[in-house]
Write a protein that holds these residues in place. Structure first.
Motif, PDB file in Angstrom:
ATOM      1  N   THR A  64      31.294  22.825  -9.804  1.00 31.02           N
ATOM      2  CA  THR A  64      31.717  24.151  -9.255  1.00 31.02           C
ATOM      3  C   THR A  64      30.179  25.310  -9.609  1.00 31.02           C
ATOM      4  O   THR A  64      30.195  26.296  -9.020  1.00 31.02           O
ATOM      5  CB  THR A  64      32.542  24.783 -10.277  1.00 31.02           C
ATOM      6  OG1 THR A  64      33.652  23.931 -10.113  1.00 31.02           O
ATOM      7  CG2 THR A  64      33.514  26.595  -9.900  1.00 31.02           C
ATOM      8  N   GLU A  65      29.800  25.472 -11.223  1.00 29.94           N
ATOM      9  CA  GLU A  65      28.690  26.658 -11.240  1.00 29.94           C
ATOM     10  C   GLU A  65      27.510  26.698 -10.280  1.00 29.94           C
ATOM     11  O   GLU A  65      26.700  26.949 -10.046  1.00 29.94           O
ATOM     12  CB  GLU A  65      28.070  26.312 -12.674  1.00 29.94           C
ATOM     13  CG  GLU A  65      26.662  27.210 -12.903  1.00 29.94           C
ATOM     14  CD  GLU A  65      26.680  26.955 -14.849  1.00 29.94           C
ATOM     15  OE1 GLU A  65      25.449  27.584 -14.982  1.00 29.94           O
ATOM     16  OE2 GLU A  65      27.059  26.399 -15.121  1.00 29.94           O
ATOM     17  N   SER A  83      32.637  21.434 -14.019  1.00 27.95           N
ATOM     18  CA  SER A  83      32.537  23.126 -14.846  1.00 27.95           C
ATOM     19  C   SER A  83      30.830  22.758 -13.815  1.00 27.95           C
ATOM     20  O   SER A  83      30.832  24.350 -13.664  1.00 27.95           O
ATOM     21  CB  SER A  83      32.643  23.223 -16.264  1.00 27.95           C
ATOM     22  OG  SER A  83      31.880  24.061 -16.267  1.00 27.95           O
ATOM     23  N   ASP A  84      30.454  21.619 -14.189  1.00 28.78           N
ATOM     24  CA  ASP A  84      28.628  21.534 -13.711  1.00 28.78           C
ATOM     25  C   ASP A  84      28.755  22.173 -12.561  1.00 28.78           C
ATOM     26  O   ASP A  84      27.567  22.721 -11.653  1.00 28.78           O
ATOM     27  CB  ASP A  84      28.239  20.657 -14.672  1.00 28.78           C
ATOM     28  CG  ASP A  84      28.590  20.674 -15.715  1.00 28.78           C
ATOM     29  OD1 ASP A  84      27.919  21.626 -16.311  1.00 28.78           O
ATOM     30  OD2 ASP A  84      27.982  19.787 -16.116  1.00 28.78           O
ATOM     31  N   LEU A 136      39.820  24.889 -15.098  1.00 25.67           N
ATOM     32  CA  LEU A 136      39.402  24.064 -14.559  1.00 25.67           C
ATOM     33  C   LEU A 136      40.354  22.801 -15.568  1.00 25.67           C
ATOM     34  O   LEU A 136      40.817  21.990 -14.864  1.00 25.67           O
ATOM     35  CB  LEU A 136      37.825  24.015 -14.643  1.00 25.67           C
ATOM     36  CG  LEU A 136      36.702  24.177 -14.426  1.00 25.67           C
ATOM     37  CD1 LEU A 136      35.136  24.848 -14.567  1.00 25.67           C
ATOM     38  CD2 LEU A 136      36.615  23.430 -12.986  1.00 25.67           C
ATOM     39  N   LEU A 173      37.634  31.016 -15.949  1.00 24.27           N
ATOM     40  CA  LEU A 173      36.906  29.798 -15.308  1.00 24.27           C
ATOM     41  C   LEU A 173      37.925  28.770 -15.906  1.00 24.27           C
ATOM     42  O   LEU A 173      37.740  27.397 -15.629  1.00 24.27           O
ATOM     43  CB  LEU A 173      35.622  29.723 -15.103  1.00 24.27           C
ATOM     44  CG  LEU A 173      34.978  28.615 -14.642  1.00 24.27           C
ATOM     45  CD1 LEU A 173      35.875  27.994 -12.918  1.00 24.27           C
ATOM     46  CD2 LEU A 173      33.781  28.518 -14.357  1.00 24.27           C
ATOM     47  N   ASP A 174      37.617  28.565 -17.702  1.00 19.94           N
ATOM     48  CA  ASP A 174      37.658  27.414 -17.878  1.00 19.94           C
ATOM     49  C   ASP A 174      39.287  27.159 -18.031  1.00 19.94           C
ATOM     50  O   ASP A 174      39.653  25.313 -17.951  1.00 19.94           O
ATOM     51  CB  ASP A 174      37.683  27.317 -19.539  1.00 19.94           C
ATOM     52  CG  ASP A 174      35.959  26.879 -19.968  1.00 19.94           C
ATOM     53  OD1 ASP A 174      34.634  26.942 -18.877  1.00 19.94           O
ATOM     54  OD2 ASP A 174      35.675  28.065 -21.122  1.00 19.94           O
ATOM     55  N   ALA A 221      37.365  18.472 -16.289  1.00 15.60           N
ATOM     56  CA  ALA A 221      36.554  19.551 -16.673  1.00 15.60           C
ATOM     57  C   ALA A 221      35.457  19.625 -16.659  1.00 15.60           C
ATOM     58  O   ALA A 221      35.184  20.458 -16.239  1.00 15.60           O
ATOM     59  CB  ALA A 221      37.982  20.018 -17.607  1.00 15.60           C
TER      60      ALA A 221
END
Length: 238
Positions: A61-62, A58-59, A34, A30-31, A54
């Motif tokens: 997407t979660e 990330s937040d 992103l 995932l990282d 990114a």
């Protein structure tokens, strides 16, 4: 006891200018995905801009993955004054009573019409009836940040697969670009193909032009950004 709806497969086209958020990737990749997204958004930006992007996505997407969103993307276009116009696309599927699409559309049109400050209209897509909704919300900021107004354009599409409603939503802080984004949502809605998962290879013919924009007097924006650069995406309900 209600019968759960059959699994459904969706196919839709997203116009050029949209960047998909990697909602359903395993944590170990995932990282990297992103960071690749941040590089696409900021090809000539700074390391700080890419790193911040990114982290923010990330937040997001979660949160969207935890909310069972099927698809999410962010769009960036150049506005007439040279500034950046942005919007977020979200696709989700909701379980509903397994009624005929006409009944589901009429029920949601009535339900949404009860909400304050919301414009609602019945529209006819090539795949059948749908409901278009337009409303705005305000997000209060901290003392050093101003409150933000967002426009929400939503298209509620009853699926031919009994028990499912597909919701396409575009959110933007750029009110001046509502005709553009309404046109884009129309294009995505008209590209939408829905079928039961066991008939994934049984594809209907491609859609013809519809009348989503006419509901709000925005037909002139029908040829908004997109078209030849559209990207096809296939999604499956959980």
């Amino acid at each position: 006891m209600p019968v759960p709806p059959r699994e459904m497969s969706l196919t839709l086209d997203t116009p050029e200018g949209f960047h998909e958020l990697p909602l359903h990737l395993p944590p170990d990749v995932l990282d990297a995905a992103l960071w690749e997204l941040a590089e696409k958004i900021w090809p000539e930006g700074t390391e700080f801009q890419r790193e911040t992007t990114a982290v923010v996505y990330s937040d997001l997407t979660e949160a969207l993955a935890a909310d069972n969103a099927l698809h999410a993307a962010v769009a960036f276009y150049e506005a007439e004054d040279g500034s950046v116009s942005t919007a977020q696309l979200l696709v989700r599927a909701e379980a509903v009573d397994p009624e005929a699409p006409e009944v589901v559309a009429a029920s949601f049109q009535e339900l949404l019409s009860l909400a304050d400050h919301r414009s609602v209209a019945r529209v006819d897509l090539p795949r059948g009836p749908a409901v278009l909704s337009l409303h705005a919300t305000e997000t209060e900021g901290e003392a050093i940040l101003p409150a933000l107004d967002f426009a929400h354009i939503e298209l509620y599409v009853p699926a031919p697969v009994p028990g499912w409603l597909v919701v396409l939503a575009l959110t933007t802080p750029c009110f001046a670009d509502l005709p553009r984004y309404t046109g884009i949502l129309r294009q995505i809605g008209e590209s939408l193909v829905m079928r039961s998962a066991e008939r994934a290879d049984d594809l209907p013919k491609g859609p013809a032009a519809g009348d989503v924009l006419a509901a709000f007097g925005l037909r002139g924006a029908a040829n908004s950004d997109g078209g030849d650069g559209a990207r096809k995406t296939t999604l499956d309900t959980p």
